[in-house]
Enzyme design. Structure first.
Site, short mmCIF file in Angstrom:
data_model
loop_
_atom_site.label_atom_id
_atom_site.label_comp_id
_atom_site.label_asym_id
_atom_site.label_seq_id
_atom_site.Cartn_x
_atom_site.Cartn_y
_atom_site.Cartn_z
N SER A 70 1.43 -0.92 -0.10
CA SER A 70 0.04 -0.03 -0.33
C SER A 70 0.86 0.55 0.27
O SER A 70 2.00 1.45 -0.99
CB SER A 70 -1.03 -0.22 1.10
N TYR A 118 -4.90 8.09 -5.94
CA TYR A 118 -3.30 6.90 -6.06
C TYR A 118 -4.46 7.39 -4.74
O TYR A 118 -4.76 5.37 -3.51
CB TYR A 118 -2.32 8.24 -5.72
N LYS A 174 -4.94 3.24 -2.61
CA LYS A 174 -4.34 2.21 -1.64
C LYS A 174 -5.08 2.40 -0.23
O LYS A 174 -4.65 0.84 0.18
CB LYS A 174 -3.04 3.43 -1.75
#
Length: 213
Positions: A65, A79, A83
């Site tokens: 992650s 993004y 994650k």
């Protein structure tokens, strides 16, 4: 598995990339790209090996992650979402696989000096993102890899890099699983202090965003 001729014992899912920019400037297609690579790029390989891991009653899988998967950061709406998705997926899957002696690990590396990081800097980031990211430093790929290997060897579910990363991991543990009760007790002890420190950090981040708006 067909290529190596045996079941995979440890799978490390580390394919990923990032898109950075103000939310209104990121097209929906790039949100889809982030989910397809950063999230599905871990789901699919894991699904390919988990059946054989169940049959052999052992196995480990690592998901990479990011610290941006623990705390939302300016410029990383696409993004961070991809994650954070890895975290939820990993927690749910660990509950399914633990009875089969299969253990998962999730790593939360900070900025890492990779070709992808250099490309991201060359393309350009919002000033706010740069200033906020600088607070956690830049680490070498070797350091991050060593921390991941060490974390797997020591049975840590959550793997971090650096002091700030470690503190963030303890504070953000929430309801995540642990592979050793000692790790959970340590999180419970550190979390209150970590929360206070993160509140000051978020105040600093808010100031950065306001000054550069």
């Amino acid at each position: 598995e067909d290529y190596i001729g045996k079941c995979v014992d440890v799978l490390v899912n580390c394919a990923g990339t990032s898109v950075c920019g103000c939310f209104e400037d990121i097209p929906p297609s790039q949100f889809e790209d982030m989910m397809n690579l950063n999230f599905m790029g871990s789901v699919i390989p894991t699904q390919c090996v988990v059946a054989n891991m169940k049959r052999q009653k052992s196995g480990r899988s690592v998901f990479c992650s990011s610290q941006a998967g623990q705390i939302g950061i300016f410029g990383y709406t696409a993004y961070s979402a991809s994650k954070f998705a890895l975290r939820g997926f990993s927690e749910a899957l660990q509950m399914e696989l633990r009875p089969h002696n299969i253990y998962l690990h999730i790593a939360y590396p900070p900025d890492t000096d990779t070709p992808g990081y250099k490309e991201e800097m060359a393309v350009g980031k919002p000033k706010e993102t740069i200033l906020i990211s600088e607070t956690s430093g830049l680490f070498s790929p070797d350091r991050v890899a060593e921390d991941i290997i060490c974390g797997v060897e020591h049975g840590k579910y959550s793997i971090s890099t650096g002091l700030e990363g470690w503190l963030l991991a303890q504070t953000c543990a929430g309801t995540e699983p642990v592979h050793a009760m000692m790790h959970g007790l340590l999180q419970a002890l550190i979390a209150p202090l970590g929360r206070i420190i993160i509140l000051f950090n978020q105040r600093q981040f808010a100031k950065i965003c306001k000054e550069n708006a």
